[in-house]
Design an enzyme around this catalytic site. Structure first.
Site, PDB file in Angstrom:
ATOM      1  N   SER A   9       0.858  -1.141   0.084  1.00  0.00           N
ATOM      2  CA  SER A   9      -0.123   0.240   0.023  1.00  0.00           C
ATOM      3  C   SER A   9       0.681   1.246  -0.009  1.00  0.00           C
ATOM      4  O   SER A   9       0.480   2.290  -0.450  1.00  0.00           O
ATOM      5  CB  SER A   9      -0.859  -0.066   1.206  1.00  0.00           C
ATOM      6  OG  SER A   9      -0.088  -0.065   2.246  1.00  0.00           O
ATOM      7  N   ARG A  10       2.104   1.222   0.350  1.00  0.00           N
ATOM      8  CA  ARG A  10       2.912   2.284   0.520  1.00  0.00           C
ATOM      9  C   ARG A  10       4.589   2.156   0.380  1.00  0.00           C
ATOM     10  O   ARG A  10       4.854   0.969   0.025  1.00  0.00           O
ATOM     11  CB  ARG A  10       2.881   2.978   2.136  1.00  0.00           C
ATOM     12  CG  ARG A  10       1.568   3.573   2.338  1.00  0.00           C
ATOM     13  CD  ARG A  10       1.400   4.339   3.690  1.00  0.00           C
ATOM     14  NE  ARG A  10       1.554   3.181   4.720  1.00  0.00           N
ATOM     15  CZ  ARG A  10       2.476   3.144   5.961  1.00  0.00           C
ATOM     16  NH1 ARG A  10       3.490   4.199   5.812  1.00  0.00           N
ATOM     17  NH2 ARG A  10       2.465   2.548   6.717  1.00  0.00           N
ATOM     18  N   SER A  60      17.639  -5.458   4.857  1.00  0.00           N
ATOM     19  CA  SER A  60      18.047  -4.108   5.083  1.00  0.00           C
ATOM     20  C   SER A  60      19.852  -4.199   5.315  1.00  0.00           C
ATOM     21  O   SER A  60      20.270  -5.221   5.880  1.00  0.00           O
ATOM     22  CB  SER A  60      17.230  -3.454   6.322  1.00  0.00           C
ATOM     23  OG  SER A  60      18.018  -2.423   6.827  1.00  0.00           O
ATOM     24  N   TYR A 116      14.831  -5.000  14.960  1.00  0.00           N
ATOM     25  CA  TYR A 116      14.708  -4.790  13.482  1.00  0.00           C
ATOM     26  C   TYR A 116      15.774  -5.562  12.837  1.00  0.00           C
ATOM     27  O   TYR A 116      15.548  -6.307  11.792  1.00  0.00           O
ATOM     28  CB  TYR A 116      14.513  -3.554  13.013  1.00  0.00           C
ATOM     29  CG  TYR A 116      14.519  -2.918  11.619  1.00  0.00           C
ATOM     30  CD1 TYR A 116      13.201  -3.096  10.852  1.00  0.00           C
ATOM     31  CD2 TYR A 116      15.369  -2.585  10.994  1.00  0.00           C
ATOM     32  CE1 TYR A 116      13.114  -2.827   9.555  1.00  0.00           C
ATOM     33  CE2 TYR A 116      15.297  -2.298   9.553  1.00  0.00           C
ATOM     34  CZ  TYR A 116      13.973  -2.199   8.644  1.00  0.00           C
ATOM     35  OH  TYR A 116      13.927  -2.100   7.336  1.00  0.00           O
ATOM     36  N   ALA A 170      17.520  -7.865  13.927  1.00  0.00           N
ATOM     37  CA  ALA A 170      17.530  -9.408  13.955  1.00  0.00           C
ATOM     38  C   ALA A 170      16.599  -9.944  12.957  1.00  0.00           C
ATOM     39  O   ALA A 170      16.881 -10.882  12.235  1.00  0.00           O
ATOM     40  CB  ALA A 170      17.276  -9.760  15.589  1.00  0.00           C
ATOM     41  N   ILE A 186      16.059   4.761   2.119  1.00  0.00           N
ATOM     42  CA  ILE A 186      15.218   4.984   0.939  1.00  0.00           C
ATOM     43  C   ILE A 186      14.055   6.031   1.612  1.00  0.00           C
ATOM     44  O   ILE A 186      13.600   6.012   2.584  1.00  0.00           O
ATOM     45  CB  ILE A 186      14.464   3.783   0.591  1.00  0.00           C
ATOM     46  CG1 ILE A 186      15.611   2.553   0.317  1.00  0.00           C
ATOM     47  CG2 ILE A 186      13.471   3.995  -0.729  1.00  0.00           C
ATOM     48  CD1 ILE A 186      16.519   3.039  -0.842  1.00  0.00           C
TER      49      ILE A 186
HETATM   50  P1  NAP Z   1       6.359   1.816   4.906  1.00  0.00           P
HETATM   51  O1  NAP Z   1       6.578   3.097   3.741  1.00  0.00           O
HETATM   52  O2  NAP Z   1       6.275   1.870   6.180  1.00  0.00           O
HETATM   53  O3  NAP Z   1       5.476   0.771   4.287  1.00  0.00           O
HETATM   54  C1  NAP Z   1       5.217  -0.347   4.892  1.00  0.00           C
HETATM   55  C2  NAP Z   1       4.302  -1.209   4.396  1.00  0.00           C
HETATM   56  O4  NAP Z   1       4.225  -2.455   5.148  1.00  0.00           O
HETATM   57  C3  NAP Z   1       2.630  -0.727   4.072  1.00  0.00           C
HETATM   58  O5  NAP Z   1       2.291  -1.169   3.067  1.00  0.00           O
HETATM   59  C4  NAP Z   1       2.074  -1.204   5.318  1.00  0.00           C
HETATM   60  O6  NAP Z   1       0.591  -1.267   5.453  1.00  0.00           O
HETATM   61  C5  NAP Z   1       2.593  -2.744   5.396  1.00  0.00           C
HETATM   62  N1  NAP Z   1       2.482  -3.195   6.803  1.00  0.00           N
HETATM   63  C6  NAP Z   1       2.921  -2.950   8.039  1.00  0.00           C
HETATM   64  N2  NAP Z   1       2.835  -3.979   8.829  1.00  0.00           N
HETATM   65  C7  NAP Z   1       1.916  -4.881   8.474  1.00  0.00           C
HETATM   66  C8  NAP Z   1       1.344  -6.096   8.832  1.00  0.00           C
HETATM   67  N3  NAP Z   1       1.125  -6.251  10.138  1.00  0.00           N
HETATM   68  N4  NAP Z   1       0.738  -6.757   7.672  1.00  0.00           N
HETATM   69  C9  NAP Z   1       0.697  -6.311   6.452  1.00  0.00           C
HETATM   70  N5  NAP Z   1       1.148  -5.405   6.121  1.00  0.00           N
HETATM   71  C10 NAP Z   1       1.868  -4.637   7.078  1.00  0.00           C
HETATM   72  O7  NAP Z   1       7.993   0.737   4.665  1.00  0.00           O
HETATM   73  P2  NAP Z   1       9.053   1.105   3.350  1.00  0.00           P
HETATM   74  O8  NAP Z   1       9.866   1.991   3.981  1.00  0.00           O
HETATM   75  O9  NAP Z   1       8.415   0.775   2.136  1.00  0.00           O
HETATM   76  O10 NAP Z   1       9.634  -0.350   3.571  1.00  0.00           O
HETATM   77  C11 NAP Z   1       9.272  -1.747   2.933  1.00  0.00           C
HETATM   78  C12 NAP Z   1      10.129  -2.764   3.240  1.00  0.00           C
HETATM   79  O11 NAP Z   1      11.604  -2.523   3.050  1.00  0.00           O
HETATM   80  C13 NAP Z   1      10.251  -3.083   4.671  1.00  0.00           C
HETATM   81  O12 NAP Z   1      10.322  -4.448   4.919  1.00  0.00           O
HETATM   82  C14 NAP Z   1      11.392  -2.353   5.298  1.00  0.00           C
HETATM   83  O13 NAP Z   1      11.740  -3.039   6.385  1.00  0.00           O
HETATM   84  C15 NAP Z   1      12.417  -2.471   4.213  1.00  0.00           C
HETATM   85  N6  NAP Z   1      13.336  -1.464   4.270  1.00  0.00           N
HETATM   86  C16 NAP Z   1      12.985  -0.065   4.108  1.00  0.00           C
HETATM   87  C17 NAP Z   1      14.125   0.930   4.150  1.00  0.00           C
HETATM   88  C18 NAP Z   1      13.908   2.287   3.865  1.00  0.00           C
HETATM   89  O14 NAP Z   1      14.936   3.169   4.249  1.00  0.00           O
HETATM   90  N7  NAP Z   1      12.492   2.733   3.717  1.00  0.00           N
HETATM   91  C19 NAP Z   1      15.599   0.401   4.260  1.00  0.00           C
HETATM   92  C20 NAP Z   1      15.784  -0.894   4.096  1.00  0.00           C
HETATM   93  C21 NAP Z   1      14.628  -1.691   4.249  1.00  0.00           C
HETATM   94  P3  NAP Z   1      -0.382  -0.041   5.823  1.00  0.00           P
HETATM   95  O15 NAP Z   1      -0.089   0.975   4.660  1.00  0.00           O
HETATM   96  O16 NAP Z   1      -1.665  -0.433   5.970  1.00  0.00           O
HETATM   97  O17 NAP Z   1       0.459   0.601   6.995  1.00  0.00           O
END
Ligand code: NAP
Length: 245
Positions: free
Chosen positions: A12-13, A140, A153, A155, A186
């Protein structure tokens, strides 16, 4: 001819939404899961449909093995056999370990790590039977190197690397590939939660001197999912602007 079908958790995001739209542009019908933000999910489905593909979204708690399995079955009934899985659902509950509540530990492990297991478990057997399928997991930089204030996180993200490499070894002979992407900083809601001072300090540690975009991660995942990466499996690919150099 039907389109290939992709399932993106946390679509979704942020990165998951960018992946869903990129895979739709690549020709996939795309199903996404999310936690609670149905309006954001509906916008992503509208984007998938604007690309001429079919989209499906549902609130499915990533941590629930049963609900994830049920949604994967629904996707196969409504859209067709899943060929690609991208596990992007993830949360943070940052705190120094000395102050971390047991729930802050288990919530992050449940959503990030058990959630990845749940999604892989829901599709792997069918992928093996069909001798076709590609999985990309979101780890990550924190999962590779650790990060102060993120023991839970890091872990979970290190666990995802172990899960992904092990699964890659189990399924390679069945024509199924599993790869892991390890993003650095990101631009998404996840990093927007950081105080401005911490963001500026973080950007300075990146050789590219900036945060990456969700689109840049999605483009990498589009490649790994596709047959262009047909001999790549079990890899952990940094998408981090040189952060880990
Ligand atoms: P984000 O913008 O916070 O989006 C998180 C997404 O996960 C949303 O779609 C959210 O749904 C969904 N979500 C959260 N809890 C959930 C649950 N219990 N069941 C189902 N869906 C759930 O995160 P992002 O930055 O795009 O990160 C995406 C992935 O990349 C994650 O695994 C994160 O750890 C990894 N990552 C991100 C970064 C970064 O810098 N952003 C860096 C390294 C790794 P809702 O919209 O309904 O809340």
């Amino acid at each position: 001819m039907t389109n290939p079908v992709a399932l993106v958790t946390g679509g979704s995001r942020g990165i998951g939404a960018a992946v869903a739209l990129r895979l739709a542009a690549d020709g996939y019908d795309v199903a996404i899961t999310y936690s609670s933000r149905s309006e954001e999910a509906a916008k992503v489905v509208a984007g998938i449909e604007a690309a001429g593909r079919r989209g499906l979204a549902a609130a499915v708690d990533a941590a629930s093995v049963e609900d994830t399995r049920a949604f994967a079955d629904r996707v196969e009934q409504e859209l067709g056999p899943i060929e690609a899985l991208v596990c992007s659902a993830g949360i943070t509950r940052d705190k120094p370990l000395a102050l971390m509540a047991p729930e802050e530990w288990s919530q992050v492990i449940d959503v990030n790590l058990t959630g990845t297991f749940a999604a892989c478990r829901a599709v792997t057997y069918e992928f093996m039977k069909r001798q076709r399928g590609s999985i990309v997991l979101l780890s990550s930089v924190a999962g590779v190197y650790g990060n102060a204030g993120q023991a839970n996180y890091a872990a979970s993200k290190a666990g995802i690397i172990g899960l992904g490499r092990s699964l890659a070894k189990e399924v390679a002979r069945h024509g199924v590939r599993v790869n892991v992407v390890a993003p650095g900083f990101i631009e998404t809601d996840m990093t927007a939660a950081l105080p401005e001072k911490a963001r500026a300090k973080a950007a300075k540690t990146v050789p590219a001197n900036r945060f990456g975009s969700a689109q840049e991660v999605a483009d990498t995942i589009s490649f790994l999912v596709s047959d262009r990466a047909s001999y790549i499996t079990g890899q952990v690919l940094g998408v981090d602007g040189g952060l880990t150099l």
